[in-house]
Design a protein around this motif. Structure first.
Motif, short mmCIF file in Angstrom:
data_model
loop_
_atom_site.label_atom_id
_atom_site.label_comp_id
_atom_site.label_asym_id
_atom_site.label_seq_id
_atom_site.Cartn_x
_atom_site.Cartn_y
_atom_site.Cartn_z
N GLN A 1 109.31 42.11 -93.78
CA GLN A 1 109.00 40.93 -94.57
C GLN A 1 107.50 40.60 -94.60
N GLY A 2 106.63 41.55 -94.36
CA GLY A 2 105.21 41.27 -94.35
C GLY A 2 104.62 41.07 -95.73
N THR B 1 96.31 40.71 -103.84
CA THR B 1 97.44 39.81 -104.07
C THR B 1 98.53 40.40 -104.96
N ASP B 2 98.27 41.53 -105.61
CA ASP B 2 99.35 42.19 -106.35
C ASP B 2 100.51 42.54 -105.43
N ALA B 3 100.25 42.66 -104.12
CA ALA B 3 101.33 42.94 -103.17
C ALA B 3 102.39 41.86 -103.20
N ARG C 1 93.45 32.63 -94.10
CA ARG C 1 94.89 32.80 -93.91
C ARG C 1 95.19 34.00 -93.02
N THR C 2 96.42 34.06 -92.55
CA THR C 2 96.90 35.18 -91.75
C THR C 2 97.75 36.09 -92.63
N LEU C 3 97.40 37.37 -92.69
CA LEU C 3 98.20 38.35 -93.41
C LEU C 3 99.20 38.97 -92.44
N HIS C 4 100.47 38.87 -92.78
CA HIS C 4 101.52 39.48 -91.98
C HIS C 4 101.71 40.92 -92.47
N ILE C 5 101.63 41.86 -91.54
CA ILE C 5 101.64 43.28 -91.89
C ILE C 5 102.78 43.96 -91.15
N ALA C 6 103.71 44.55 -91.91
CA ALA C 6 104.89 45.18 -91.35
C ALA C 6 104.84 46.69 -91.55
N PHE C 7 105.41 47.42 -90.61
CA PHE C 7 105.57 48.88 -90.72
C PHE C 7 107.04 49.18 -91.01
N PHE D 1 94.94 39.41 -89.09
CA PHE D 1 96.05 40.34 -89.29
C PHE D 1 97.08 40.08 -88.20
N LEU D 2 98.33 39.88 -88.58
CA LEU D 2 99.41 39.75 -87.62
C LEU D 2 100.40 40.88 -87.90
N PHE D 3 100.44 41.86 -87.02
CA PHE D 3 101.34 43.00 -87.18
C PHE D 3 102.70 42.61 -86.63
N ILE D 4 103.71 42.75 -87.47
CA ILE D 4 105.03 42.22 -87.15
C ILE D 4 106.10 43.30 -87.27
N GLU D 5 107.24 43.04 -86.68
CA GLU D 5 108.40 43.90 -86.83
C GLU D 5 109.18 43.47 -88.07
N GLY D 6 110.00 44.37 -88.58
CA GLY D 6 110.81 44.03 -89.74
C GLY D 6 110.16 44.47 -91.04
#
Length: 250
Positions: free
Chosen positions: A92-93, A110-112, A53-59, A85-90
């Motif tokens: 909602q990661g 997965t606790d996240a 899977r792809t993990l969406h990672i937001a700052f 890893f897909l680093f995204i804006e916003g």
């Protein structure tokens, strides 16, 4: 280098919810109980994401230097795991990162998914020490991928000088077990992980998930310097947790 900034693992209060979200994400998170009718099966689970899977990672904050350095350090895991890893804006990661000066922390795997808003990881912006910062980012991403602390390995046998360890952290060896400072030392250094509740490989003193251990905290000459890179066992452990599909028979 001896010193590090101890991180804080954030444990969720609802173990049943942790179990459900982990199993829904990845059924392989079930860990078979080795006995004891009194033990709740819900306690036996790991927190690895679904391989592939792809993990969406937001700052949630941080300047360009902080974001770039974090991405570069985190990406050191990618050659060894079947994840993207897909680093995204916003905001909602799956993983959401905030700056927390002076400390590092993360939810485990997965606790996240149980935290629907706000950060799931905190990183101190120690940008003047790039190697130190990168090591701590890799450590926290190890937690975010489901790994626990290596110095609390079920089979570890660190020869602690308890008086010195407690004193170095402002605690008394003979304080009540529920004394706050002593509790912090116990939780961060001394409490071993239950072998029945985790997947683990052989103890690895070179692991990025190992705290630095000062020689004056132990008996004899035992010490662990701050590990700055992923070890071979780190890579192998995560490769086993996040495998690629087997090649089809020709």
């Amino acid at each position: 280098m001896h010193d590090s900034t101890p991180c804080e693992i954030i444990n969720v209060d609802d173990l049943s919810a942790s179990y459900e979200v982990a199993i829904n994400e990845n059924p392989a998170n079930r860990v078979a109980s080795s006995g004891g009718r009194g033990k709740r099966a819900v306690a036996k689970h790991t927190r690895f994401w679904t391989p592939g899977r792809t993990l969406h990672i937001a700052f949630l904050d941080g300047d360009d230097d902080f974001i770039q350095a974090t991405m570069e350090a985190a990406n050191n895991w990618l050659p060894h795991i079947n994840l993207e890893f897909l680093f995204i804006e916003g905001d909602q990661g799956d993983i959401r990162i905030t700056q927390t000066p002076g400390t590092y922390w993360s939810l485990i795997g997965t606790d996240a998914l149980l935290r629907t808003e706000g950060a799931t990881m905190g990183l101190s912006p120690d940008m003047r020490m790039p190697g130190f910062f990168a090591a701590n980012v890799m450590h926290e991403f190890g937690h975010a991928l489901g790994a626990l602390h290596e110095h609390q390995h079920p089979e570890v046998n660190i020869p602690w000088d308890l008086r010195a360890l407690y004193a170095a952290h402002g605690a008394d060896q003979f304080a009540d077990e529920d004394h706050y400072a002593r509790t912090i030392v116990d939780e961060r250094y001394l409490t071993r992980v239950d072998a029945n509740e985790v997947r683990y490989s052989d103890y690895d003193p070179k692991s990025i998930m190992h705290y630095a251990i000062r020689e004056d905290w132990t008996e004899g000459d035992f010490k662990i310097d701050l590990n700055l890179v992923l070890s071979d066992k780190d890579k192998a452990f995560m490769a086993a947790a996040y495998p690629y599909p087997a090649a089809p028979d020709e």
